[in-house]
Structure formats: structure tokens, C-alpha cells
Design an enzyme around this catalytic site. Structure first.
Site, mmCIF file in Angstrom:
data_model
loop_
_atom_site.group_PDB
_atom_site.id
_atom_site.type_symbol
_atom_site.label_atom_id
_atom_site.label_comp_id
_atom_site.label_asym_id
_atom_site.label_seq_id
_atom_site.Cartn_x
_atom_site.Cartn_y
_atom_site.Cartn_z
ATOM 1 C CB ILE A 132 43.608 33.539 38.814
ATOM 2 C CG1 ILE A 132 43.981 34.485 37.676
ATOM 3 C CG2 ILE A 132 44.799 32.708 39.232
ATOM 4 C CD1 ILE A 132 45.127 35.429 38.032
ATOM 5 C CG ASP A 133 38.378 33.380 41.328
ATOM 6 O OD1 ASP A 133 38.088 32.400 40.620
ATOM 7 O OD2 ASP A 133 38.466 33.333 42.570
ATOM 8 C CE LYS A 134 34.936 41.297 36.043
ATOM 9 N NZ LYS A 134 33.503 41.706 36.004
#
Length: 300
Positions: A132-134
Site C-alpha cells: 500500500i502507498d506510503k
């Protein structure tokens, strides 16, 4: 080294090189030109040099940067763990795995300190089955050995696992539920972004409305596929970008720690027992407080 024969007048070499090699941004191409790694007719050139019909463009790949991934004693919010898998609740602001330019303080650094991990994804992404994104918070499944990794990856490919997200989006979604089926790929306008493109990879997101506010809608999204930035791009595509999204959202938005997107529920068949396990993670504090404020604003 890759070589390309140009058949038509094509413009500046930095632009042409980024079009010939989809992995190169224009700025990266310029750096390689300055380093002599991109040439025209075996001659060192400048980024502004124009490519003409009949020219031979050569692109020599850089030597891959070697990263040393060091285990770090970083606190983890572990939701579940056994001999084969870990389910972790990743906070906003934490990168999942090391990459050139960002080699420390990632989830992988923390996981390596905590436990042995699968080796299938190599040195930089041990144990990582999906990402998942930062600035997206929430649940990730991590493999502690290669057998578990293969099982979890196969479930992702077969679309038999469960991945649900909570998102706060701009505007009012009138439908109570729906499906976004739109292929995704690299944006032709900005190579650092993803976009809905005709020749992209299949991408399907299901959603249902949980709550409506005066200017925003709270929804639950369920992934059928898992493309890069899928939910963020799909919601922008239907003109309901995620609040706080610095890349795909509007400049005027809600303040937070990035996009208001949380991986809230995760389910998969255990790699050894076959039992289907489901896990949930509560919304981050800033997400909850923002919802409370929106409710108060609607009452005033």
C-alpha cells in the site's frame, strides 16, 4: 545496451528516450544523457539535441544500485502472527520497502528486526506479498517463508482474498453502491502517475457509500484487482478524488497526513491450514477526528 532506429523526426533526445524506454522519466533520461549513457549515432550529446529520421539512439542501462537492508528496531502494530504469516497495521507515512534513495525506516526494515521473512522477492522486498502507498494506512499480509509467500501470491492472482478500504472522497456520490471497471497504466501526460488508459491492465474496484456529508462522501472500496494507485485513480476518474490526496486530488482539500485512505479489512486462506482468516483495523486517529468534525459542521 538497447538500440533504436528512428524513422521520423522526433524532437529532443531527452523526450524521445523517455518514450523509447517506458521505465525512464524525462528527468532520468537527462541524467543519463549527461552521464554519456544515452547517445545518438554513438556520439555523446546534450539533452536538447534533436533526434532526426535515420538516427540510431543507444541507451545503456545504469549498473543497479546495491542496497543494504538493515533491520531496525521500529515498533510494529502486529494484528496477527504465527509461524507462516504476519498481518501488520501500517501507519501513514511509512514506506513499505526500501528503494534507491530511501533505504531505511521502512516496514521491511522493521519486519526484518522482528522476524525472518520469505526470500522470493529478493533483498529489498522480503516477505512483501502486496503493498500500500506510503500515506495509505492499514493492513498488509506478510510471508515469513517461501511456501507461505507462494500461497498468498496465488490467492491474489486468483482474486480469492479479501481487501477492503475506507476512503473519504470529494463530492456527493449519489449511488449507494457501484463498480468502477477501467484499465490502468502509466499516464501519457505524467509518467510518475497512473491513469485510466485504453491499453492498460484490467482494474476493478467495487464501492458502497457509508455516509454522506455536505461536501464529502465516506465509502468502502473492495478491490477485485490490485493495480498501482488503483483506488486513488479510479475515484479521480469518476470525479470523486480522495480527500487529502497530494497527487490525484485537488489543491483545496482536507488537511491530514496525505490521502484519507485506509486498508480496513483483510482476508485470506491460511497457507498451511486453509482456514479463511479475516482481520480489521480501526481508522487512524486523524481520520476519525476529521469525520467527527464533518459531522459537527453538518449539524451547525
Amino acid at each position: 545496451m538497447q538500440t533504436y532506429k528512428i524513422t521520423t523526426e522526433s524532437g529532443r533526445i531527452d523526450k524521445v528516450a523517455s518514450e523509447l524506454d517506458p521505465t525512464l522519466s524525462r528527468s532520468a533520461a537527462k541524467e543519463m544523457i549527461d552521464s554519456g549513457l544515452i547517445k545518438i549515432n554513438d556520439t555523446v550529446i546534450k539533452a536538447k539535441t534533436t533526434v532526426k529520421a535515420g538516427d540510431i539512439v543507444s541507451i545503456t542501462a545504469r549498473e543497479p544500485e546495491t542496497l543494504e537492508v538493515i533491520p531496525e528496531d521500529i515498533p510494529l502494530d502486529i494484528v496477527y502472527e504465527d509461524d507462516d504469516v504476519i498481518v501488520v497495521n501500517k501507519p501513514q507515512g511509512m514506506v513499505v520497502h526500501p528503494a534507491p534513495g530511501h533505504t531505511s525506516h521502512t516496514l521491511v526494515n522493521a519486519l526484518l528486526f522482528h522476524s525472518p521473512l520469505s526470500t522470493i522477492n529478493g533483498t529489498y522486498r522480503p516477505g512483501i506479498v502486496h503493498r500500500i502507498d506510503k500515506d495509505t494506512s492499514g493492513l498488509l499480509m506478510v510471508a515469513k517463508n517461501d511456501n507461505a509467500h507462494q500461497s498468498l501470491s496465488a490467492q491474489l492472482k486468483a482474486k480469492t482474498n479479501l481487501r477492503k478500504y475506507i476512503a473519504l472522497v470529494h463530492g456527493i456520490i449519489e449511488e449507494d453502491e457501484g463498480t468502477i471497471n477501467a484499465p490502468l497504466g502509466r499516464s501519457p501526460k505524467d509518467r510518475k502517475k497512473q491513469a485510466v488508459v485504453a491499453n492498460g491492465r484490467e482494474a476493478v474496484t467495487h464501492f458502497k457509500v457509508l455516509e454522506r456529508f455536505e461536501h464529502y462522501t465516506l465509502i468502502e472500496c473492495q478491490l477485485e484487482t490490485g493495480r498501482t494507485h488503483q483506488i486513488r485513480v479510479h475515484l479521480k476518474y469518476i470525479n470523486h478524488p480522495i480527500a487529502g490526496d497530494p497527487i490525484y486530488g485537488p489543491k483545496k482539500t482536507l488537511k491530514g497526513n496525505g490521502q484519507f485512505l485506509h486498508a480496513s479489512e483483510l482476508g485470506f486462506a491460511h497457507p498451511v491450514t486453509g482456514e479463511f482468516l479475516t482481520f480489521k483495523a480501526p481508522l487512524p486517529t486523524i481520520f476519525e477526528r476529521t469525520l467527527e468534525q464533518l459531522r459537527l459542521n453538518d449539524k451547525s
